[in-house]
Design a protein around this motif. Structure first.
Motif, PDB file in Angstrom:
ATOM      1  N   GLN A   1    -109.377 -43.006 -40.399  1.00  0.00           N
ATOM      2  CA  GLN A   1    -108.049 -42.731 -39.857  1.00  0.00           C
ATOM      3  C   GLN A   1    -107.610 -43.780 -38.841  1.00  0.00           C
ATOM      4  N   VAL A   2    -108.547 -44.370 -38.095  1.00  0.00           N
ATOM      5  CA  VAL A   2    -108.163 -45.379 -37.101  1.00  0.00           C
ATOM      6  C   VAL A   2    -107.783 -46.691 -37.773  1.00  0.00           C
ATOM      7  N   ALA A   3    -108.580 -47.145 -38.736  1.00  0.00           N
ATOM      8  CA  ALA A   3    -108.318 -48.440 -39.368  1.00  0.00           C
ATOM      9  C   ALA A   3    -107.018 -48.439 -40.164  1.00  0.00           C
TER      10      ALA A   3
ATOM     11  N   ALA B   1    -110.812 -33.296 -39.652  1.00  0.00           N
ATOM     12  CA  ALA B   1    -110.698 -32.987 -41.079  1.00  0.00           C
ATOM     13  C   ALA B   1    -109.274 -33.203 -41.554  1.00  0.00           C
ATOM     14  N   ALA B   2    -108.285 -32.793 -40.745  1.00  0.00           N
ATOM     15  CA  ALA B   2    -106.884 -32.973 -41.115  1.00  0.00           C
ATOM     16  C   ALA B   2    -106.478 -34.439 -41.085  1.00  0.00           C
ATOM     17  N   LEU B   3    -107.086 -35.224 -40.198  1.00  0.00           N
ATOM     18  CA  LEU B   3    -106.759 -36.643 -40.113  1.00  0.00           C
ATOM     19  C   LEU B   3    -107.395 -37.429 -41.253  1.00  0.00           C
ATOM     20  N   ALA B   4    -108.582 -36.994 -41.697  1.00  0.00           N
ATOM     21  CA  ALA B   4    -109.253 -37.692 -42.797  1.00  0.00           C
ATOM     22  C   ALA B   4    -108.653 -37.323 -44.148  1.00  0.00           C
ATOM     23  N   TYR B   5    -108.245 -36.076 -44.303  1.00  0.00           N
ATOM     24  CA  TYR B   5    -107.680 -35.591 -45.565  1.00  0.00           C
ATOM     25  C   TYR B   5    -106.351 -34.891 -45.275  1.00  0.00           C
ATOM     26  N   PRO B   6    -105.327 -35.644 -44.913  1.00  0.00           N
ATOM     27  CA  PRO B   6    -104.066 -35.030 -44.473  1.00  0.00           C
ATOM     28  C   PRO B   6    -103.366 -34.223 -45.553  1.00  0.00           C
ATOM     29  N   GLU B   7    -103.581 -34.542 -46.827  1.00  0.00           N
ATOM     30  CA  GLU B   7    -102.879 -33.815 -47.880  1.00  0.00           C
ATOM     31  C   GLU B   7    -103.233 -32.327 -47.872  1.00  0.00           C
ATOM     32  N   ALA B   8    -104.464 -32.015 -47.504  1.00  0.00           N
ATOM     33  CA  ALA B   8    -104.887 -30.611 -47.487  1.00  0.00           C
ATOM     34  C   ALA B   8    -104.164 -29.817 -46.408  1.00  0.00           C
ATOM     35  N   PHE B   9    -103.654 -30.496 -45.382  1.00  0.00           N
ATOM     36  CA  PHE B   9    -102.997 -29.817 -44.269  1.00  0.00           C
ATOM     37  C   PHE B   9    -101.509 -30.154 -44.209  1.00  0.00           C
TER      38      PHE B   9
ATOM     39  N   THR C   1    -104.840 -41.804 -29.086  1.00  0.00           N
ATOM     40  CA  THR C   1    -106.095 -41.064 -28.997  1.00  0.00           C
ATOM     41  C   THR C   1    -106.682 -40.903 -30.395  1.00  0.00           C
ATOM     42  N   LEU C   2    -107.909 -40.401 -30.448  1.00  0.00           N
ATOM     43  CA  LEU C   2    -108.543 -40.192 -31.741  1.00  0.00           C
ATOM     44  C   LEU C   2    -108.028 -38.938 -32.435  1.00  0.00           C
ATOM     45  N   TYR C   3    -107.743 -37.885 -31.671  1.00  0.00           N
ATOM     46  CA  TYR C   3    -107.438 -36.597 -32.285  1.00  0.00           C
ATOM     47  C   TYR C   3    -106.097 -36.019 -31.858  1.00  0.00           C
ATOM     48  N   GLY C   4    -105.274 -36.788 -31.186  1.00  0.00           N
ATOM     49  CA  GLY C   4    -103.964 -36.316 -30.790  1.00  0.00           C
ATOM     50  C   GLY C   4    -103.953 -35.771 -29.373  1.00  0.00           C
ATOM     51  N   GLN C   5    -102.772 -35.723 -28.815  1.00  0.00           N
ATOM     52  CA  GLN C   5    -102.588 -35.170 -27.464  1.00  0.00           C
ATOM     53  C   GLN C   5    -102.061 -33.753 -27.590  1.00  0.00           C
ATOM     54  N   GLU C   6    -102.749 -32.814 -26.998  1.00  0.00           N
ATOM     55  CA  GLU C   6    -102.375 -31.419 -27.117  1.00  0.00           C
ATOM     56  C   GLU C   6    -101.476 -30.986 -25.966  1.00  0.00           C
ATOM     57  N   VAL C   7    -100.747 -29.896 -26.195  1.00  0.00           N
ATOM     58  CA  VAL C   7     -99.860 -29.366 -25.160  1.00  0.00           C
ATOM     59  C   VAL C   7    -100.695 -28.769 -24.039  1.00  0.00           C
ATOM     60  N   ASP C   8    -100.039 -28.524 -22.899  1.00  0.00           N
ATOM     61  CA  ASP C   8    -100.778 -27.957 -21.777  1.00  0.00           C
ATOM     62  C   ASP C   8    -101.075 -26.481 -22.026  1.00  0.00           C
TER      63      ASP C   8
ATOM     64  N   LEU D   1     -94.756 -31.745 -35.002  1.00  0.00           N
ATOM     65  CA  LEU D   1     -95.292 -32.574 -36.078  1.00  0.00           C
ATOM     66  C   LEU D   1     -96.599 -32.012 -36.580  1.00  0.00           C
ATOM     67  N   ASP D   2     -96.797 -32.098 -37.888  1.00  0.00           N
ATOM     68  CA  ASP D   2     -98.089 -31.755 -38.463  1.00  0.00           C
ATOM     69  C   ASP D   2     -98.987 -32.979 -38.391  1.00  0.00           C
ATOM     70  N   PRO D   3    -100.282 -32.896 -38.731  1.00  0.00           N
ATOM     71  CA  PRO D   3    -101.186 -34.046 -38.621  1.00  0.00           C
ATOM     72  C   PRO D   3    -100.723 -35.251 -39.387  1.00  0.00           C
ATOM     73  N   ALA D   4     -99.974 -35.069 -40.464  1.00  0.00           N
ATOM     74  CA  ALA D   4     -99.551 -36.210 -41.268  1.00  0.00           C
ATOM     75  C   ALA D   4     -98.242 -36.802 -40.787  1.00  0.00           C
TER      76      ALA D   4
END
Length: 554
Positions: A47-49, A397-405, A422-429, A517-520
């Protein structure tokens, strides 16, 4: 090993001696390469590359700087074609190059058959095959380290030093802990008793490489928390590494140990070669021992040891074993029969450890298999379904296989991973997350295996809210809406009978929170209940009958 070592350049080495181990390693690496799923570290590479170069650069300022060069090298490949085979193919090629370089080293420092045996031994070692099939930087580090070692031998013999310095710099920039290679090379020069002038040239080349590494070290020191999970290595770690370098099967292990002992046994004509040039033992022994033992020693104070961080040291073990075998058969001279017998012995070692190689190519041999989690999600989730990742790292898992989510509502997500750096997104407070969860009557949870530990108390307030709300206000819907995997658990929860009135709570939820936004990177419609828009109420599973309050799952 007995008599004069070969001093010819790599171009003089028989092509077959170098090519045969490389092709064997290539075949072993390609075998089962598409094993059907990425594990967590590979998913990070994947997902990073695929991000844009500015997004990768931004990420490296906060996390994973140690892998920055590797991500940049992988970027054009995964942009052209993003799949698991392409992800791992550079590691396969790097492992094949390493096997060829080991053969070249053995041929140069001893004789061609030593190089052939050493290269083949490297190729059939399960540890080499394991990392040849991982979409991470370690196989590339091993190839660069083997190349730097060969260039060191050439430079001591009179070749230019700048290629050596460049190779060391690239090795260390691919993984900064590979700087320990310089300690091994220093011992090699000390064993060869090289003149002061050689020390000076080596010092300048090594110093330039270290200087190039300084910015990476400065940045990565601020990211030291990434390896906080590493334990202090004990004797079990040493034994495991020794078997990884030689052989897990008892017969292969002891044969390896005996051959190395023969190579190290003192005897006539085994001193420093004429001309003060490195010997095979002087190169291989520091390479296989100094980096791992140094890192293990340092890790007694600050843990930073893992087997994969010293994969590049593996090259020394087959060189020593091949040298020992050569010493055992030196009475037959350069007989082709001895060479063929050695090749057959390597083949026997491979056959003996074949079950290990075969097992390593199954999708469940790594720590987790994100493809299975994503397959469950693809079957169960519908567009608009609310999903909570517990903890945030479960989003991989959602970042590696976004179609599933695709199209689901990631309840906790504030800013997606690429945009947030970030690697996994910034979450709300925590407050916003609590408001969002209050408006839900059903919730899919993707939980890591450790998420439900009874005594787990996350440091982040948002993670504590996730655990607290799910435990206190929701109950699992039923066994048919649960998928337990080694990597994660996907489970449907519904609001507990008697929990807070969600209708009243929904009135306080701002409309802005209903379109995220969703992961994709897609959006969820802003009308209707957050996360349920697009899924008709009639299609939802009926709520369970009221049940008395019970203790939260642990």
């Amino acid at each position: 090993m007995n008599g004069q070592p070969e001093t010819k350049g790599i171009s003089q080495v028989g092509v077959a001696v170098v090519a045969m181990p490389a092709f064997v390693m290539l075949g072993i690496g390609l075998w089962g390469l598409d094993r059907g799923g990425m594990w967590r570290d590979e998913a990070v590479t994947f997902q990073v590359a695929r991000r844009s170069l500015p997004e990768i650069w931004r990420l490296l300022h906060s996390v994973d700087a140690v892998h920055g060069l590797y991500y940049l090298l992988m970027h054009p490949l995964l942009v052209l074609r993003a799949d698991e085979v392409v992800l791992r193919l550079p590691s396969v090629c790097a492992a094949a190059v390493t096997a060829g370089l080991v053969a070249a080293l053995g041929s140069r420092l001893a004789r061609p058959r030593v190089g052939l045996w050493a290269g083949l031994l490297y190729a059939v070692t399960p540890m080499a095959g394991h990392y040849a099939q991982e979409g991470r930087s370690y196989a590339l580090v091993a190839a660069c380290a083997a190349g730097a070692t060969l260039l060191l031998v050439r430079a001591v013999a009179g070749a230019a030093w700048w290629p050596y310095g460049l190779a060391v710099a690239v090795t260390c920039l691919l993984h900064e802990l590979a700087v320990l290679l310089l300690l091994a090379h220093a011992l090699t020069l000390a064993h060869a008793r090289v003149p002061r002038a050689v020390w000076g040239r080596w010092g300048r080349a090594a110093g330039a490489a270290v200087l190039a590494l300084v910015p990476l070290v400065v940045v990565s020191c601020t990211q030291a928390g990434q390896v906080a999970w590493l334990p202090v290595p004990r004797m079990g770690s040493v034994e495991r590494l020794l078997r990884s370098f030689t052989g897990w099967e008892t017969e292969v292990f002891w044969a390896y140990v005996v051959l190395i002992a023969v190579a190290l046994w003192p005897g006539r004509g085994r001193g420093t070669p004429p001309g003060r040039r490195p010997s095979l033992v002087g190169v291989a022994l520091p390479l296989v021992t100094v980096p791992p033992l140094t890192l293990i020693a340092v890790s007694q104070i600050k843990p930073m040891y893992d087997d994969r961080y010293v994969l590049y040291a593996l090259a020394g073990a087959p060189l020593l074993a091949a040298a020992g075998a050569d010493r055992l058969v030196r009475g037959v001279g350069r007989s082709p029969l001895a060479t063929v017998t050695g090749v057959l012995a390597v083949g026997l070692a491979f056959a003996h450890q074949f079950p290990l190689h075969r097992q390593d190519r199954t999708p469940f041999v790594r720590a987790d298999n994100l493809a299975t989690v994503s397959a469950d999600a693809a079957r169960e989730l519908s567009p608009g379904d609310p999903v909570l990742f517990l903890p945030a790292i479960g989003r991989r898992a959602a970042l590696a296989y976004p179609e599933a989510f695709r199209g689901v509502w990631d309840v906790a997500l504030g800013v997606p991973a690429p945009e947030s750096g970030t690697l996994y997104g910034q979450e709300v407070d925590a407050a916003e997350l609590r408001r969002r969860l209050a408006g839900l009557d059903r919730l899919w949870v993707v939980a890591e295996p450790h998420a439900w530990r009874a005594r787990r108390s996350p440091r982040e307030s948002a993670e504590r809210v996730k655990l607290g709300v799910v435990r206190e206000q929701f109950v699992p819907y039923g066994p048919r809406r649960e998928h337990v995997r080694e990597g994660a658990t996907l489970r449907l929860y519904v609001r507990r009978a008697g929990a807070a009135d969600t209708t009243a709570l929904m009135a306080s939820v701002p409309d802005a929170t209903r379109s995220k936004l969703d992961p994709a990177g897609g959006s969820v419609p802003t009308t209707g209940t957050p996360g349920l828009t697009g899924t008709p109420q009639s299609s939802l599973p009926p709520p369970p009958p009221p049940a008395p309050p019970r203790r939260a799952p642990s």
